[in-house]
Design a protein around this motif. Sequence first.
Motif, mmCIF file in Angstrom:
data_model
loop_
_atom_site.group_PDB
_atom_site.id
_atom_site.type_symbol
_atom_site.label_atom_id
_atom_site.label_comp_id
_atom_site.label_asym_id
_atom_site.label_seq_id
_atom_site.Cartn_x
_atom_site.Cartn_y
_atom_site.Cartn_z
ATOM 1 N N LEU A 124 0.839 -1.214 0.000
ATOM 2 C CA LEU A 124 0.000 0.000 0.000
ATOM 3 C C LEU A 124 0.866 1.253 0.000
ATOM 4 C CD1 LEU A 124 -2.826 -1.061 2.444
ATOM 5 C CD2 LEU A 124 -3.117 -0.430 0.046
ATOM 6 N N VAL A 125 1.988 1.199 0.721
ATOM 7 C CA VAL A 125 2.894 2.360 0.761
ATOM 8 C C VAL A 125 3.408 2.672 -0.646
ATOM 9 C CG1 VAL A 125 5.216 3.065 1.541
ATOM 10 C CG2 VAL A 125 3.582 2.100 3.170
ATOM 11 N N ALA A 127 2.267 1.388 -3.669
ATOM 12 C CA ALA A 127 1.332 1.374 -4.798
ATOM 13 C C ALA A 127 -0.094 1.704 -4.396
ATOM 14 C CB ALA A 127 1.365 -0.005 -5.461
ATOM 15 N N GLY A 128 -0.268 2.442 -3.295
ATOM 16 C CA GLY A 128 -1.623 2.820 -2.880
ATOM 17 C C GLY A 128 -2.381 3.512 -4.006
ATOM 18 N N ASP A 129 -1.668 4.342 -4.772
ATOM 19 C CA ASP A 129 -2.328 5.085 -5.866
ATOM 20 C C ASP A 129 -2.917 4.146 -6.915
ATOM 21 O OD1 ASP A 129 -1.507 7.367 -4.621
ATOM 22 O OD2 ASP A 129 0.038 7.917 -6.086
ATOM 23 N N LEU A 130 -2.316 2.939 -7.054
ATOM 24 C CA LEU A 130 -2.836 1.977 -8.046
ATOM 25 C C LEU A 130 -3.830 1.003 -7.420
ATOM 26 C CD1 LEU A 130 0.417 0.872 -9.961
ATOM 27 C CD2 LEU A 130 -1.341 2.463 -10.763
ATOM 28 N N ILE A 131 -3.574 0.614 -6.167
ATOM 29 C CA ILE A 131 -4.400 -0.436 -5.539
ATOM 30 C C ILE A 131 -5.754 0.105 -5.075
ATOM 31 C CG2 ILE A 131 -4.555 -2.026 -3.564
ATOM 32 C CD1 ILE A 131 -1.416 -2.223 -3.749
ATOM 33 N N ILE A 132 -5.745 1.256 -4.402
ATOM 34 C CA ILE A 132 -6.986 1.765 -3.793
ATOM 35 C C ILE A 132 -8.106 1.940 -4.838
ATOM 36 C CG2 ILE A 132 -8.037 3.698 -2.460
ATOM 37 C CD1 ILE A 132 -6.198 1.913 -0.702
ATOM 38 N N PRO A 133 -7.838 2.507 -6.028
ATOM 39 C CA PRO A 133 -8.925 2.670 -7.000
ATOM 40 C C PRO A 133 -9.519 1.340 -7.503
ATOM 41 C CG PRO A 133 -7.036 4.051 -7.589
ATOM 42 C CD PRO A 133 -6.594 3.141 -6.495
ATOM 43 N N GLU A 134 -8.766 0.233 -7.319
ATOM 44 C CA GLU A 134 -9.271 -1.079 -7.767
ATOM 45 C C GLU A 134 -10.238 -1.697 -6.762
ATOM 46 O OE1 GLU A 134 -8.792 -2.509 -10.612
ATOM 47 O OE2 GLU A 134 -7.276 -1.101 -11.362
ATOM 48 N N LEU A 214 5.942 4.153 7.630
ATOM 49 C CA LEU A 214 5.211 3.362 6.626
ATOM 50 C C LEU A 214 3.719 3.394 6.952
ATOM 51 C CD1 LEU A 214 7.589 0.237 6.462
ATOM 52 C CD2 LEU A 214 7.334 1.952 4.671
ATOM 53 N N GLU A 215 3.401 3.337 8.247
ATOM 54 C CA GLU A 215 1.990 3.319 8.654
ATOM 55 C C GLU A 215 1.295 4.653 8.396
ATOM 56 O OE1 GLU A 215 2.335 -0.199 12.004
ATOM 57 O OE2 GLU A 215 1.713 1.786 12.652
ATOM 58 N N VAL A 216 2.042 5.756 8.489
ATOM 59 C CA VAL A 216 1.459 7.069 8.172
ATOM 60 C C VAL A 216 1.009 7.059 6.698
ATOM 61 C CG1 VAL A 216 2.025 9.510 7.809
ATOM 62 C CG2 VAL A 216 2.717 8.387 9.927
ATOM 63 N N ILE A 217 1.876 6.548 5.831
ATOM 64 C CA ILE A 217 1.543 6.524 4.390
ATOM 65 C C ILE A 217 0.404 5.528 4.126
ATOM 66 C CG2 ILE A 217 2.474 6.164 2.058
ATOM 67 C CD1 ILE A 217 5.255 6.936 3.192
ATOM 68 N N GLU A 218 0.462 4.392 4.829
ATOM 69 C CA GLU A 218 -0.606 3.382 4.712
ATOM 70 C C GLU A 218 -1.958 4.012 5.109
ATOM 71 O OE1 GLU A 218 0.032 0.137 7.463
ATOM 72 O OE2 GLU A 218 -1.530 -1.119 6.580
ATOM 73 N N ALA A 219 -1.963 4.764 6.209
ATOM 74 C CA ALA A 219 -3.206 5.397 6.684
ATOM 75 C C ALA A 219 -3.694 6.451 5.691
ATOM 76 C CB ALA A 219 -2.980 6.036 8.056
ATOM 77 N N ARG A 311 5.691 14.131 -0.864
ATOM 78 C CA ARG A 311 6.165 14.221 -2.257
ATOM 79 C C ARG A 311 5.238 13.417 -3.174
ATOM 80 N NH1 ARG A 311 12.801 13.672 -2.494
ATOM 81 N NH2 ARG A 311 13.185 14.582 -0.454
ATOM 82 N N GLY A 312 4.774 12.284 -2.679
ATOM 83 C CA GLY A 312 3.830 11.447 -3.417
ATOM 84 C C GLY A 312 4.493 10.741 -4.586
ATOM 85 N N GLY A 313 3.666 10.252 -5.544
ATOM 86 C CA GLY A 313 4.185 9.536 -6.710
ATOM 87 C C GLY A 313 5.032 8.348 -6.289
ATOM 88 N N THR A 314 6.217 8.229 -6.911
ATOM 89 C CA THR A 314 7.075 7.074 -6.623
ATOM 90 C C THR A 314 7.964 7.282 -5.382
ATOM 91 O OG1 THR A 314 8.700 7.975 -8.166
ATOM 92 C CG2 THR A 314 7.191 6.292 -9.040
ATOM 93 N N ALA A 315 7.882 8.456 -4.731
ATOM 94 C CA ALA A 315 8.779 8.723 -3.594
ATOM 95 C C ALA A 315 8.649 7.660 -2.482
ATOM 96 C CB ALA A 315 8.549 10.133 -3.043
ATOM 97 N N PRO A 316 7.422 7.279 -2.075
ATOM 98 C CA PRO A 316 7.342 6.244 -1.038
ATOM 99 C C PRO A 316 7.937 4.901 -1.486
ATOM 100 C CG PRO A 316 5.271 7.436 -1.167
ATOM 101 C CD PRO A 316 6.088 7.869 -2.363
ATOM 102 N N CYS A 317 7.868 4.611 -2.782
ATOM 103 C CA CYS A 317 8.443 3.357 -3.297
ATOM 104 C C CYS A 317 9.971 3.412 -3.200
ATOM 105 C CB CYS A 317 7.975 3.154 -4.741
ATOM 106 S SG CYS A 317 8.632 1.675 -5.511
ATOM 107 N N ILE A 318 10.556 4.566 -3.523
ATOM 108 C CA ILE A 318 12.016 4.754 -3.417
ATOM 109 C C ILE A 318 12.430 4.599 -1.947
ATOM 110 C CG2 ILE A 318 13.899 6.444 -3.697
ATOM 111 C CD1 ILE A 318 12.071 7.750 -5.935
#
Length: 381
Positions: A124-125, A127-134, A214-219, A311-318
Amino acid sequence: MARDKIHIALLGGTGSIGASTLSVIQKHPDLFELTAVSAHTNTARLQEIAREFHPSHVCLSAPEKPASFPDATMHAGQSGLVELATLPEIDIVVVAVVGFAALRPVFAAAKAGKQIACANKEALVCAGDLIIPELSRNQLIPVDSEHSAIFQCLEGEQPAAFKRIWLTCSGGPFRTYAACDLANVTAKEALKHPTWQMGDKITIDSATLMNKGLEVIEAHHLFQASYDAISVLIHPESLIHSMVEFQDGSVKAQAGPPDMRIPIQYALTYPARIPSPVEPLDFYSIKDLHFLPPNMNNFRCLEIAYDAGRRGGTAPCIMNAANEVANKAYRDGLIGFLTVSTVIEKTLNAIPTETITSIEQLEKVDETSRAYATRLIKELT
Ligand code: NDP
Ligand code: MG
């Protein structure tokens, strides 16, 4: 009339969340059936699980040694996890795999319309932007204790009533340490978590406070909360698992013993509640409950995670990739405690953030970030 059992696919059956999930399934054999289960390396434990629960599908993603499961269909590799998560007979997918490896299975389960009990936070951290809309409403029930608590506090509330999440945090084993003492704390000391029994990666993340980051971003993804509306609260007793503050000043908290079988079972039976194998809280024996602000100077990872989230986007993935590498390097004794946050921050600042477009893009970003963090660690050691 006899009710059909709930057929469960347990991804990561050999880990800590895996063990707690099996304990819940074992407690309610009339309700749950373990239909599919995976391990990454631990062949021997998977064989024990298969002997006890008789799953019809098993997956080994990177077996230590060859193994045969005569009574089950075998799946292999990372693609095997996706196969398990999308089997037609599966009702609920429990995601108990650690790390970025959960991303494809979670995405596949979401797309296949499966009910998901999600302990893994890294997917979720990143790829939340891809998973949540599904996801349809309540298709994914969080297992992470804080997010389960927030989910429960929000039940029956209108979205406009929401004001703030108070995300509680034990503070980890080094909560009271002075900055100068943190440089020399060992992974062995970090692996002694004061209140929770967990896998090694998350236990180290709890010591650095990256787990809370990680949990802040997950939330943020799960509850569509802005980063300004998520406050971390150190609560060393780990009895209040998180709270939600509402517009009228009222605050709802969810409390319980620090035992993952409660949020796991809730995610499996939602919206019902049934008896669990856990001893309830004895309020008469609780002496004090403490609440403090986090020390972001000593525990830089939390601030870095807020920054990556904003920052959003791919920043949490990095950030996540660098953390997975630095966390492992710390466990292996290659770097010190304070170098973990240095590696993450430098990687986050070196790799450009992009808008998220696909899982394949995230896999590339993950790979590039891991390579960068690995090089940094080599330079630093
Ligand atoms: P563990 O390390 O105990 O278990 C990890 C599981 O994932 C094992 O079954 C392991 O298999 C498997 N695994 C490891 N690497 C891979 C991979 N690359 N591909 C597929 N499977 C893999 O972790 P936890 O149970 O502690 O945590 C699991 C997830 O749940 C994490 O994301 C964690 O953040 C989250 N979580 C955990 C909590 C806890 O109390 N433990 C609380 C809240 C969230 P094998 O053992 O066979 O190698
Ligand atoms: Mg948690």
